[in-house]
Design a protein around this motif. Structure first.
Motif, short mmCIF file in Angstrom:
data_model
loop_
_atom_site.label_atom_id
_atom_site.label_comp_id
_atom_site.label_asym_id
_atom_site.label_seq_id
_atom_site.Cartn_x
_atom_site.Cartn_y
_atom_site.Cartn_z
N ALA A 1 0.56 -1.24 0.09
CA ALA A 1 -0.32 -0.17 0.14
C ALA A 1 0.73 1.61 -0.17
N MET A 2 2.08 1.12 0.71
CA MET A 2 2.38 2.47 0.99
C MET A 2 3.55 2.21 -0.84
N VAL A 3 4.68 2.03 -1.37
CA VAL A 3 5.17 1.92 -2.69
C VAL A 3 5.05 0.95 -3.65
N GLY A 4 3.36 1.01 -3.69
CA GLY A 4 3.30 0.59 -5.18
C GLY A 4 3.96 -1.54 -4.67
N GLN A 5 4.78 -1.65 -4.62
CA GLN A 5 5.43 -2.92 -5.27
C GLN A 5 6.47 -3.37 -3.69
N ILE A 6 7.22 -4.16 -3.11
CA ILE A 6 8.20 -4.92 -2.76
C ILE A 6 8.45 -5.62 -3.29
N VAL A 7 10.13 -6.22 -2.94
CA VAL A 7 10.27 -7.91 -3.63
C VAL A 7 10.49 -8.63 -2.23
N ALA A 8 9.68 -9.48 -3.12
CA ALA A 8 9.66 -10.62 -2.12
C ALA A 8 10.16 -12.37 -2.74
N LEU A 9 10.30 -12.95 -2.00
CA LEU A 9 11.66 -14.03 -2.22
C LEU A 9 10.92 -15.26 -1.86
N GLU A 10 11.03 -16.19 -2.75
CA GLU A 10 10.51 -17.43 -2.46
C GLU A 10 11.51 -18.55 -3.17
N VAL A 11 12.66 -19.35 -1.85
CA VAL A 11 14.01 -19.61 -1.94
C VAL A 11 12.94 -21.52 -1.85
N VAL A 12 14.19 -22.31 -2.21
CA VAL A 12 14.14 -24.00 -1.87
C VAL A 12 15.34 -23.87 -1.74
N PRO A 13 14.69 -24.64 -0.22
CA PRO A 13 16.77 -25.07 -0.05
C PRO A 13 17.58 -25.87 -0.96
N THR A 14 18.48 -26.04 -0.65
CA THR A 14 19.10 -27.66 -0.37
C THR A 14 18.58 -28.66 0.86
N PRO A 15 18.54 -30.23 0.24
CA PRO A 15 18.09 -30.99 1.72
C PRO A 15 19.69 -30.72 3.00
N GLY A 16 18.76 -31.01 4.32
CA GLY A 16 19.90 -30.56 4.73
C GLY A 16 19.80 -29.46 5.72
N ALA A 17 19.16 -28.21 4.47
CA ALA A 17 19.80 -26.62 4.92
C ALA A 17 18.79 -26.12 6.02
N ASP A 18 19.69 -25.52 7.07
CA ASP A 18 19.20 -25.06 7.96
C ASP A 18 18.39 -24.02 7.56
N GLU A 19 17.01 -23.96 7.87
CA GLU A 19 16.22 -22.46 7.50
C GLU A 19 16.59 -21.17 7.88
N ASP A 20 16.81 -21.48 8.81
CA ASP A 20 17.25 -19.69 9.92
C ASP A 20 18.26 -19.88 9.67
N GLU A 21 18.96 -20.58 9.54
CA GLU A 21 20.40 -20.15 9.55
C GLU A 21 20.38 -19.66 8.15
N LEU A 22 20.13 -20.28 7.13
CA LEU A 22 19.99 -19.75 5.92
C LEU A 22 19.24 -18.45 5.33
N ARG A 23 18.42 -18.34 6.46
CA ARG A 23 17.55 -16.45 6.49
C ARG A 23 18.63 -15.42 5.98
N THR A 24 19.40 -15.96 7.74
CA THR A 24 20.24 -14.98 8.18
C THR A 24 21.15 -14.16 6.76
N ALA A 25 21.78 -15.63 6.27
CA ALA A 25 22.76 -15.78 5.12
C ALA A 25 22.10 -14.93 4.26
N ILE A 26 20.54 -15.00 3.47
CA ILE A 26 19.72 -14.42 2.49
C ILE A 26 20.26 -13.46 2.61
N ARG A 27 19.97 -13.00 4.36
CA ARG A 27 19.74 -11.26 4.33
C ARG A 27 21.24 -10.34 4.28
N ALA A 28 21.92 -11.31 5.00
CA ALA A 28 22.94 -10.14 4.54
C ALA A 28 23.75 -10.88 3.29
N ALA A 29 23.71 -10.99 2.23
CA ALA A 29 23.92 -11.29 1.05
C ALA A 29 23.14 -10.09 0.41
#
Length: 452
Positions: A392-420
């Motif tokens: 509602a504020m800016v029209g659109q925002i960027v959203a991301l959908e991710v398929v993790p590799t087998p065995g990946a820890d999703e919490d750690e992966l989320r942190t790594a993605i945001r850092a990247a």
């Protein structure tokens, strides 16, 4: 198509043409099936029909038979539901459909194969006049359209293929896709062997590679990402591929590097083409994008850039869309916009995404492809899809959908993605990250896979 099969059958009648989980056929057998199909179509007076089958061998014979009979065939997605098939039939006015399903107006492949062509096959000539075939577009930028082509133009490039009967090609595209259609043509022209897995999923493709000692494979970047994930997960020997080909999507540099490492003895090729073009070009230098020199070349396929969008002109272009008055060649000079946004960087033309996928964040245009490439480099990411979500504020925002590799820890992966993503401009940073088991982009016929 029938010319190619007949030539291969004449040279090596007993050579394996196609191997599927359910049957194996020689070139003599596929050609005989195609001739019986043609006899059946002629006897029934069929001039246009749809094909709906999960059997690539049947599709090959039906297409070749149609090319001999002068009937217009159109292959539907094998995974299409009855309802989806009904919508295709209504849109493209297909009264006749060849399928093993119980649908109105259906003819079974087995019924066509009952026709005896022995008295006529040797004397039949390929029709000299129009030999139509209808190929569905990918639907990347909207509902699938039917591109009207002629066999004579489509075969122009295939007839330049050198015989390579020792090659075994994996069929990783559904035959309704232009990529799959091109593989059928190429394999027939080369007199090679076509190998099909249980499905078009990377896991089944890998199993088929190993079972049949596949030497050449062509697939989308998405297919190759998941196949690499399968290789990492099962730890079994890597197929000794001699050729790895990518097409259908923009190819990021990290994926090229991963494929070089996984298949060190294979030549890497990138194919650029579109259903409307009717043919493809190949880049074999192992670098992302196209050489800028392509903008200066002349020949069957030529390119130019207009307002940041790649345009193409080709001698094998379609004659038009079925049921549409849209000009076949695009503009008056034969140039057709591809919908691909590009940028010249040094000596390369790099793809930045589809025109229809640009995300407008408060007036700032954000291309999703560079975001996807960045996130795909993060260890633990098998596949990433960036897209615009209403805000509602800016029209659109960027959203991301991710398929993790087998065995990946999703919490750690989320942190790594945001850092990247911290180095991205503020408007391009994903505001939400969601982990999913598979991706299917809107309007895209290619299911991007499920978690291996």
């Amino acid at each position: 198509m029938i010319e190619l099969l007949r030539a291969a059958a004449a040279a090596r009648p007993d050579h394996l043409a196609i191997a599927t989980p359910h049957r194996r056929l020689s070139y003599a057998e596929v050609t005989a099936d195609a001739e019986r199909v043609a006899a059946g179509l002629r006897e029934r007076g069929v001039t246009r029909f749809a094909v709906l089958t999960s059997d690539p061998a049947a599709t090959w014979a039906l297409l070749a038979g149609a090319s001999l009979a002068g009937a217009e065939a159109c292959v539907y997605p094998p995974a299409a539901t009855d309802e989806e098939a009904g919508r295709f039939r209504e849109k493209f006015e297909h009264d006749v459909i060849v399928t093993d399903r119980d649908l109105p107006g259906a003819i079974g492949e087995a019924e066509l194969l009952k026709h005896d062509s022995r008295d006529t096959a040797d004397t039949w000539d390929v029709p000299a006049g129009a030999r139509p075939v209808l190929i569905l577009t990918s639907g990347t930028s909207g509902p699938a359209k039917g591109a009207k082509h002629d066999w004579a133009r489509l075969l122009r490039m295939a007839q330049r293929v050198e015989p390579t009967p020792e090659y075994r090609w994996l069929l990783a595209y559904a035959p309704n896709q232009f990529g799959g259609f091109q593989i059928l043509l190429h394999v027939a022209a080369a007199g090679a062997t076509l190998v099909a897995g249980e499905s078009f999923r990377p896991r089944d493709g890998l199993a088929a590679m190993r079972q049949w000692d596949v030497t050449h494979a062509s697939g989308t970047p998405t297919f190759w990402r998941f196949l690499l994930a399968e290789l990492r997960a099962d730890g079994r020997p890597v197929p000794a591929l001699r050729q790895v080909t990518l097409s259908g999507e923009a190819v990021p540099e990290p994926l090229l590097d991963q494929l070089k490492a996984a298949f060190p003895d294979a030549r890497l090729s990138q194919i650029f083409g579109a259903t409307e073009m009717g043919q493809t070009i190949t880049v074999r230098d192992g670098r992302p994008g196209l050489p800028v020199s392509f903008l200066e070349e002349t020949g069957d396929v030529v390119f130019r850039i207009v307002d940041g969008e790649l345009a193409v002109r080709t001698r094998a272009a379609m004659s038009g869309y079925y049921g549409s008055d849209e000009p076949a060649a695009g503009d008056a000079d034969g140039w057709r916009a591809t919908g691909d946004l590009v940028e010249v960087v040094g000596d390369r033309i790099l793809f930045r995404g589809r025109k229809t996928e640009v995300i407008n964040v408060g007036g700032v245009k954000v291309h999703p492809l560079p975001i996807e490439e960045l996130v795909s480099r993060v260890p633990g990411v098998a596949l990433a899809h960036a897209f615009g979500r209403a805000n509602a504020m800016v029209g659109q925002i960027v959203a991301l959908e991710v398929v993790p590799t087998p065995g990946a820890d999703e919490d750690e992966l989320r942190t790594a993605i945001r850092a990247a993503c911290e180095d991205l401009p503020a408007a391009a940073r994903p505001r939400s990250v969601k982990f999913v088991t598979g991706l299917h982009t809107p309007g895209n016929k290619i299911t991007r896979g499920s978690r291996p």
